[in-house]
Design an enzyme around this catalytic site. Structure first.
Site, PDB file in Angstrom:
ATOM      1  N   LYS A  22       8.077  -5.454   7.295  1.00 27.32           N
ATOM      2  CA  LYS A  22       6.832  -5.813   7.769  1.00 27.32           C
ATOM      3  C   LYS A  22       6.299  -6.615   6.375  1.00 27.32           C
ATOM      4  CE  LYS A  22       3.459  -3.007   8.499  1.00 27.32           C
ATOM      5  NZ  LYS A  22       2.119  -3.365   7.834  1.00 27.32           N
ATOM      6  N   ASN A  23       6.048  -6.035   5.383  1.00 21.39           N
ATOM      7  CA  ASN A  23       4.621  -6.382   4.418  1.00 21.39           C
ATOM      8  C   ASN A  23       6.132  -7.957   3.833  1.00 21.39           C
ATOM      9  OD1 ASN A  23       3.347  -5.019   4.940  1.00 21.39           O
ATOM     10  ND2 ASN A  23       3.551  -2.812   3.240  1.00 21.39           N
ATOM     11  N   CYS A 116     -11.165   1.012   7.139  1.00 20.40           N
ATOM     12  CA  CYS A 116      -9.176   0.445   8.311  1.00 20.40           C
ATOM     13  C   CYS A 116      -8.884   2.575   8.028  1.00 20.40           C
ATOM     14  CB  CYS A 116      -8.901  -0.110   8.188  1.00 20.40           C
ATOM     15  SG  CYS A 116      -7.082   0.882   7.142  1.00 20.40           S
ATOM     16  N   ARG A 121     -11.501  -1.263   2.895  1.00 18.89           N
ATOM     17  CA  ARG A 121     -10.351  -2.889   2.716  1.00 18.89           C
ATOM     18  C   ARG A 121     -11.062  -3.270   1.991  1.00 18.89           C
ATOM     19  NH1 ARG A 121      -4.681  -1.853   5.720  1.00 18.89           N
ATOM     20  NH2 ARG A 121      -3.164  -1.825   3.800  1.00 18.89           N
ATOM     21  N   ASP A 305       2.809   3.962   0.635  1.00 14.84           N
ATOM     22  CA  ASP A 305       2.914   4.133   2.402  1.00 14.84           C
ATOM     23  C   ASP A 305       4.960   5.300   2.884  1.00 14.84           C
ATOM     24  OD1 ASP A 305       1.282   1.690   2.708  1.00 14.84           O
ATOM     25  OD2 ASP A 305       3.023   0.391   3.010  1.00 14.84           O
ATOM     26  N   ARG A 397       2.801  -1.610  15.666  1.00 13.75           N
ATOM     27  CA  ARG A 397       2.536  -2.458  14.327  1.00 13.75           C
ATOM     28  C   ARG A 397       3.619  -2.340  13.555  1.00 13.75           C
ATOM     29  NH1 ARG A 397      -2.287  -0.752  11.215  1.00 13.75           N
ATOM     30  NH2 ARG A 397      -1.156  -2.919  10.142  1.00 13.75           N
TER      31      ARG A 397
HETATM   32  C1  UD1 Z   1      -0.550  -3.803   1.294  1.00 13.38           C
HETATM   33  C2  UD1 Z   1       0.182  -3.428   2.030  1.00 13.38           C
HETATM   34  C3  UD1 Z   1       0.397  -2.105   2.260  1.00 13.38           C
HETATM   35  C4  UD1 Z   1       0.160  -1.287   1.417  1.00 13.38           C
HETATM   36  C5  UD1 Z   1      -0.955  -1.274   0.400  1.00 13.38           C
HETATM   37  C6  UD1 Z   1      -0.333  -0.194  -1.430  1.00 13.38           C
HETATM   38  C7  UD1 Z   1       0.803  -5.269   3.713  1.00 13.38           C
HETATM   39  C8  UD1 Z   1       0.382  -6.045   4.784  1.00 13.38           C
HETATM   40  N1  UD1 Z   1       0.109  -3.713   3.405  1.00 13.38           N
HETATM   41  O1  UD1 Z   1      -1.641  -3.730   1.449  1.00 13.38           O
HETATM   42  O2  UD1 Z   1       1.151  -1.190   4.005  1.00 13.38           O
HETATM   43  O3  UD1 Z   1      -0.386   0.291   1.653  1.00 13.38           O
HETATM   44  O4  UD1 Z   1      -0.340  -2.764  -0.082  1.00 13.38           O
HETATM   45  O5  UD1 Z   1       0.900  -1.303  -1.340  1.00 13.38           O
HETATM   46  O6  UD1 Z   1       1.050  -5.427   2.440  1.00 13.38           O
HETATM   47  N2  UD1 Z   1      -8.738  -3.086  -3.144  1.00 13.38           N
HETATM   48  C9  UD1 Z   1     -10.155  -3.555  -3.752  1.00 13.38           C
HETATM   49  N3  UD1 Z   1     -10.268  -5.269  -3.904  1.00 13.38           N
HETATM   50  C10 UD1 Z   1      -8.979  -5.893  -2.939  1.00 13.38           C
HETATM   51  C11 UD1 Z   1      -7.984  -5.692  -2.045  1.00 13.38           C
HETATM   52  C12 UD1 Z   1      -8.330  -4.471  -2.264  1.00 13.38           C
HETATM   53  O7  UD1 Z   1     -10.267  -2.881  -4.348  1.00 13.38           O
HETATM   54  O8  UD1 Z   1     -10.171  -6.949  -2.407  1.00 13.38           O
HETATM   55  C13 UD1 Z   1      -8.060  -2.050  -3.745  1.00 13.38           C
HETATM   56  C14 UD1 Z   1      -8.376  -1.067  -1.467  1.00 13.38           C
HETATM   57  O9  UD1 Z   1      -9.584  -1.225  -1.484  1.00 13.38           O
HETATM   58  C15 UD1 Z   1      -7.232  -0.409  -2.175  1.00 13.38           C
HETATM   59  C16 UD1 Z   1      -6.022  -0.994  -3.397  1.00 13.38           C
HETATM   60  O10 UD1 Z   1      -6.942  -2.264  -3.933  1.00 13.38           O
HETATM   61  O11 UD1 Z   1      -6.929   0.955  -2.994  1.00 13.38           O
HETATM   62  C17 UD1 Z   1      -5.184  -1.222  -2.754  1.00 13.38           C
HETATM   63  O12 UD1 Z   1      -4.691  -1.818  -2.183  1.00 13.38           O
HETATM   64  P1  UD1 Z   1      -3.527  -4.064  -1.684  1.00 13.38           P
HETATM   65  O13 UD1 Z   1      -2.517  -3.717  -2.673  1.00 13.38           O
HETATM   66  O14 UD1 Z   1      -4.895  -4.781  -1.728  1.00 13.38           O
HETATM   67  O15 UD1 Z   1      -3.154  -3.230  -0.426  1.00 13.38           O
HETATM   68  P2  UD1 Z   1      -2.935  -4.421   0.707  1.00 13.38           P
HETATM   69  O16 UD1 Z   1      -2.475  -5.743   0.428  1.00 13.38           O
HETATM   70  O17 UD1 Z   1      -3.940  -4.206   1.789  1.00 13.38           O
END
Ligand code: UD1
Length: 417
Positions: A22-23, A116, A121, A305, A397
């Site tokens: 998925k990711n 979420c 997020r 995850d 999902r």
């Molecule tokens: C992706 C994965 C999700 C997985 C996560 C961490 C997808 C679709 N989803 O989510 O399944 O759990 O990686 O491995 O690929 N953060 C900030 N600012 C930002 C972006 C992120 O502070 O602009 C923080 C988030 O709040 C969180 C951390 O960074 O605490 C990790 O988030 P991130 O790696 O961005 O996860 P996703 O890409 O949303």
């Protein structure tokens, strides 16, 4: 409301093949926007997040549909640059379209994804990266509008190796011909899959899988064919369910090299783990002990995850297991439900301590997020008696036929819609 009815207590056995990740597929579907041509993605899971991405592409004026075992996308006809609010809400990772649409059209409008199920997020890192590449970002009536007459190469240093921000930065950077360097980049296998897609499409990408990625755009191919990597979290789901039930299962079509931290934790629990070319065989027939302390973190550390999934496998493991969640703030929503099944778990801040119990009992439980839902199913499979697991819309999902896969392994599970 959809739910699973599970009669637990049967050790899983047999073999199962894992779906595409998925990711990986979601950012690659977004990156297809950049090429202005045709993309065929094979090994694409039939999940609602992909459906939602198809709808976003359709809304943008692209041709996007299921075809065979994958999806067909033609972004040559794209006209739009706005991602509608309802689709942003349905798919949190729709923010991944930001970089692609911006690079292709010079403008993108979207509503920010809200808080979420697993904690806030924020998208500050995504926006910061776009700004470094020369874009402006303003808020307008609850939406964000990013604009750039022309993106330029830049050095982008991420405060945290965010997966989504790294992907957005990679896609936008592939839209300009100057060099971009992303430092403190995420190194997840899905990042390398995206890099591979961008390379096939015509960009130069090096360093993926490390903390520094270098990207330079080029002339895009008019036609790209890509096969998605196996889903490592779905693999972890089958392994955790097998461990929880004391079973013996062969997982096929997977990538053991993407699961190092998970396999290591399962081995520490006393599972026999054998890896081969695309296969993992797990035997949990000798009883489980606690793996000790499990700390989640960016790849190659233990994946957040898989935290709820491994927790399900630890509920009956001898001794105390401590889970320390360092990636998301609110990732223990499955804990109260597991306690309803008789689990002994206490949570303090971002730590959860699980003391193994001898038996779990079937209960009526409900999930609040995707991986938590799969974890409750794994726990129910190891509980005595009947369980009902609600919140199946979250499962849809990310899982393509989990119920079918588990039934093939001998589980007594059925879905009621
Ligand atoms: C992706 C994965 C999700 C997985 C996560 C961490 C997808 C679709 N989803 O989510 O399944 O759990 O990686 O491995 O690929 N953060 C900030 N600012 C930002 C972006 C992120 O502070 O602009 C923080 C988030 O709040 C969180 C951390 O960074 O605490 C990790 O988030 P991130 O790696 O961005 O996860 P996703 O890409 O949303």
């Amino acid at each position: 409301m959809s739910r699973m009815i599970i009669n637990g207590g049967v050790p899983l056995s047999g073999s199962v093949t894992v779906q595409g990740a998925k990711n990986s597929v979601l950012p690659i579907m977004a990156a297809a926007v950049l090429t202005g041509g045709k993309t065929v993605i094979h090994n694409c899971p039939r999940i609602s997040d992909v459906e939602c991405s198809l709808r976003i592409l359709d809304h943008l004026g692209c041709v996007a549909r299921w075809e065979g075992d994958g999806v067909y996308i033609d972004t040559g006809t794209m006209t739009g640059s706005t991602i509608p609010d309802d689709l942003m809400g349905d798919l949190r990772s729709s923010v991944i379209f930001m970089g692609a649409v911006l690079a292709r059209t010079g403008r993108v409008r979207f509503s920010p994804p809200g808080g979420c199920e697993i904690g806030p997020r924020p998208i500050d890192l995504h926006l910061e990266a776009m700004k470094r590449l020369g874009a402006s970002a303003v808020s307008d009536k609850g939406s964000i509008i990013c604009r750039a007459d022309r993106l330029h190469g830049a050095v982008i240093e991420l405060r945290f190796p965010s997966v989504g921000a790294t992907e957005n930065a990679m896609i936008a950077a592939a839209g300009c011909c100057e060099l971009t360097v992303i430092k403190n980049a995420a190194a997840e296998p899905e990042i390398s899959d995206l890099a591979e897609y961008l390379r096939k499409a015509g960009a130069s990408v090096t360093g993926d899988g490390t903390g520094t990625i270098e990207i330079r755009g080029g002339r895009f191919e008019k036609s790209v064919v890509h096969e998605i990597i196996p889903d490592r979290i779905v693999t972890a789901t089958y392994l955790a369910a097998t461990a929880a039930t004391g079973g013996h299962v062969r997982v096929e079509g997977t990538r053991p090299d993407h699961l190092g931290a998970v396999l290591e934790a399962l081995s520490r629990m006393g599972c026999e783990v054998e890896t081969g070319n695309g296969t993992i065989v797990l035997d949990a027939g000798r009883g489980l002990v606690s793996p000790g302390v499990v700390v989640t973190g960016p790849y190659p550390r233990f994946p957040t995850d898989a935290q709820p999934l491994l927790m399900a496998a630890c509920l009956k493991a001898r001794g105390e297991t401590v889970f320390e969640e360092t990636v998301f703030e609110n990732r223990f929503r499955h804990v109260p439900e597991m306690i309803r099944m008789g689990a002994d778990i206490s949570v303090k801040g971002h730590r959860a301590a699980v003391r193994g119990v001898n038996t779990l009992r079937g209960a009526e439980v409900s999930a609040g997020e995707l991986r938590g839902c799969a974890a409750l199913i794994a726990a129910a499979l190891s509980a005595d008696g009947e369980s009902t697991v609600g919140g199946i819309k979250y499962l849809d999902r990310g899982y393509d036929g989990l119920c079918r896969g588990l039934r093939a392994l001998g589980a007594d599970i059925r879905r009621i819609d």
